[in-house]
Design a protein around this motif. Structure first.
Motif, PDB file in Angstrom:
ATOM      1  N   ILE A  10      36.326  48.893  32.491  1.00 28.56           N
ATOM      2  CA  ILE A  10      36.460  48.247  33.802  1.00 28.56           C
ATOM      3  C   ILE A  10      37.088  46.857  33.704  1.00 28.56           C
ATOM      4  O   ILE A  10      37.239  46.181  34.715  1.00 28.56           O
ATOM      5  CB  ILE A  10      35.109  48.156  34.546  1.00 28.56           C
ATOM      6  CG1 ILE A  10      34.127  47.247  33.811  1.00 28.56           C
ATOM      7  CG2 ILE A  10      34.538  49.534  34.794  1.00 28.56           C
ATOM      8  CD1 ILE A  10      32.924  46.853  34.634  1.00 28.56           C
ATOM      9  N   LYS A  13      39.629  45.460  36.125  1.00 31.34           N
ATOM     10  CA  LYS A  13      39.202  45.230  37.508  1.00 31.34           C
ATOM     11  C   LYS A  13      38.597  43.837  37.709  1.00 31.34           C
ATOM     12  O   LYS A  13      38.214  43.489  38.817  1.00 31.34           O
ATOM     13  CB  LYS A  13      38.162  46.276  37.916  1.00 31.34           C
ATOM     14  CG  LYS A  13      38.674  47.697  37.882  1.00 31.34           C
ATOM     15  CD  LYS A  13      37.578  48.666  38.242  1.00 31.34           C
ATOM     16  CE  LYS A  13      38.064  50.102  38.172  1.00 31.34           C
ATOM     17  NZ  LYS A  13      37.001  51.058  38.496  1.00 31.34           N
ATOM     18  N   ALA A  52      33.232  43.425  39.627  1.00 33.00           N
ATOM     19  CA  ALA A  52      34.363  44.332  39.856  1.00 33.00           C
ATOM     20  C   ALA A  52      34.267  44.953  41.246  1.00 33.00           C
ATOM     21  O   ALA A  52      35.266  45.045  41.959  1.00 33.00           O
ATOM     22  CB  ALA A  52      34.408  45.399  38.779  1.00 33.00           C
ATOM     23  N   MET A  53      33.077  45.342  41.634  1.00 31.53           N
ATOM     24  CA  MET A  53      32.885  45.942  42.947  1.00 31.53           C
ATOM     25  C   MET A  53      33.154  44.917  44.051  1.00 31.53           C
ATOM     26  O   MET A  53      33.841  45.191  45.029  1.00 31.53           O
ATOM     27  CB  MET A  53      31.475  46.501  43.078  1.00 31.53           C
ATOM     28  CG  MET A  53      31.283  47.444  44.249  1.00 31.53           C
ATOM     29  SD  MET A  53      29.637  48.189  44.269  1.00 31.53           S
ATOM     30  CE  MET A  53      29.576  48.935  42.653  1.00 31.53           C
ATOM     31  N   HIS A  54      32.634  43.728  43.867  1.00 30.74           N
ATOM     32  CA  HIS A  54      32.822  42.662  44.850  1.00 30.74           C
ATOM     33  C   HIS A  54      34.291  42.242  44.922  1.00 30.74           C
ATOM     34  O   HIS A  54      34.836  42.051  46.003  1.00 30.74           O
ATOM     35  CB  HIS A  54      31.951  41.455  44.484  1.00 30.74           C
ATOM     36  CG  HIS A  54      32.096  40.301  45.405  1.00 30.74           C
ATOM     37  ND1 HIS A  54      31.553  40.282  46.663  1.00 30.74           N
ATOM     38  CD2 HIS A  54      32.735  39.120  45.258  1.00 30.74           C
ATOM     39  CE1 HIS A  54      31.862  39.142  47.250  1.00 30.74           C
ATOM     40  NE2 HIS A  54      32.581  38.417  46.422  1.00 30.74           N
ATOM     41  N   TYR A  55      34.928  42.120  43.789  1.00 28.44           N
ATOM     42  CA  TYR A  55      36.328  41.696  43.713  1.00 28.44           C
ATOM     43  C   TYR A  55      37.229  42.712  44.405  1.00 28.44           C
ATOM     44  O   TYR A  55      38.120  42.359  45.164  1.00 28.44           O
ATOM     45  CB  TYR A  55      36.720  41.528  42.240  1.00 28.44           C
ATOM     46  CG  TYR A  55      38.043  40.856  42.012  1.00 28.44           C
ATOM     47  CD1 TYR A  55      38.247  39.525  42.364  1.00 28.44           C
ATOM     48  CD2 TYR A  55      39.083  41.534  41.397  1.00 28.44           C
ATOM     49  CE1 TYR A  55      39.463  38.898  42.139  1.00 28.44           C
ATOM     50  CE2 TYR A  55      40.301  40.914  41.160  1.00 28.44           C
ATOM     51  CZ  TYR A  55      40.477  39.610  41.535  1.00 28.44           C
ATOM     52  OH  TYR A  55      41.677  38.985  41.302  1.00 28.44           O
ATOM     53  N   LYS A  56      36.953  43.998  44.184  1.00 31.37           N
ATOM     54  CA  LYS A  56      37.728  45.066  44.811  1.00 31.37           C
ATOM     55  C   LYS A  56      37.579  45.026  46.337  1.00 31.37           C
ATOM     56  O   LYS A  56      38.549  45.136  47.069  1.00 31.37           O
ATOM     57  CB  LYS A  56      37.276  46.425  44.286  1.00 31.37           C
ATOM     58  CG  LYS A  56      38.002  47.591  44.922  1.00 31.37           C
ATOM     59  CD  LYS A  56      37.475  48.908  44.392  1.00 31.37           C
ATOM     60  CE  LYS A  56      38.114  50.065  45.124  1.00 31.37           C
ATOM     61  NZ  LYS A  56      37.566  51.354  44.729  1.00 31.37           N
ATOM     62  N   THR A  57      36.346  44.829  46.792  1.00 36.04           N
ATOM     63  CA  THR A  57      36.051  44.782  48.215  1.00 36.04           C
ATOM     64  C   THR A  57      36.773  43.633  48.898  1.00 36.04           C
ATOM     65  O   THR A  57      37.322  43.779  49.985  1.00 36.04           O
ATOM     66  CB  THR A  57      34.539  44.656  48.447  1.00 36.04           C
ATOM     67  OG1 THR A  57      33.877  45.770  47.849  1.00 36.04           O
ATOM     68  CG2 THR A  57      34.199  44.617  49.927  1.00 36.04           C
ATOM     69  N   ARG A  59      39.485  42.020  47.844  1.00 37.15           N
ATOM     70  CA  ARG A  59      40.938  41.997  47.682  1.00 37.15           C
ATOM     71  C   ARG A  59      41.613  43.017  48.580  1.00 37.15           C
ATOM     72  O   ARG A  59      42.809  43.012  48.755  1.00 37.15           O
ATOM     73  CB  ARG A  59      41.310  42.281  46.230  1.00 37.15           C
ATOM     74  CG  ARG A  59      40.975  41.094  45.347  1.00 37.15           C
ATOM     75  CD  ARG A  59      41.517  41.214  44.000  1.00 37.15           C
ATOM     76  NE  ARG A  59      42.968  41.097  44.057  1.00 37.15           N
ATOM     77  CZ  ARG A  59      43.771  41.524  43.122  1.00 37.15           C
ATOM     78  NH1 ARG A  59      43.290  42.099  42.057  1.00 37.15           N
ATOM     79  NH2 ARG A  59      45.067  41.384  43.229  1.00 37.15           N
TER      80      ARG A  59
END
Length: 60
Positions: A10, A13, A52-57, A59
């Motif tokens: 990951i 990400k 990674a989950m927060h960053y994806k959300t 962006r």
């Protein structure tokens, strides 16, 4: 798969600053006698997964 192997999958990400910090923490931990399967390493993986989950959300 070890926590470090999972982290590697990951890593793309994560923001580079977060990735550098996690790898520094893991390197220090291992240098002080810790192992790849210690709870501290697993905590670093959970943190990376969360970021990674927060960053994806955020962006989009």
């Amino acid at each position: 798969m070890s926590p470090i192997e999972k982290l590697t999958t990951i890593s793309h990400k994560l923001p580079i600053s977060v990735l550098e910090d996690i790898y520094k923490r893991i390197t220090d931990w291992l240098a002080s006698g810790g192992t790849e399967e210690d709870p501290y390493i697993k905590q670093q993986l959970r943190y990376a997964q969360h970021v990674a989950m927060h960053y994806k959300t955020n962006r989009g």
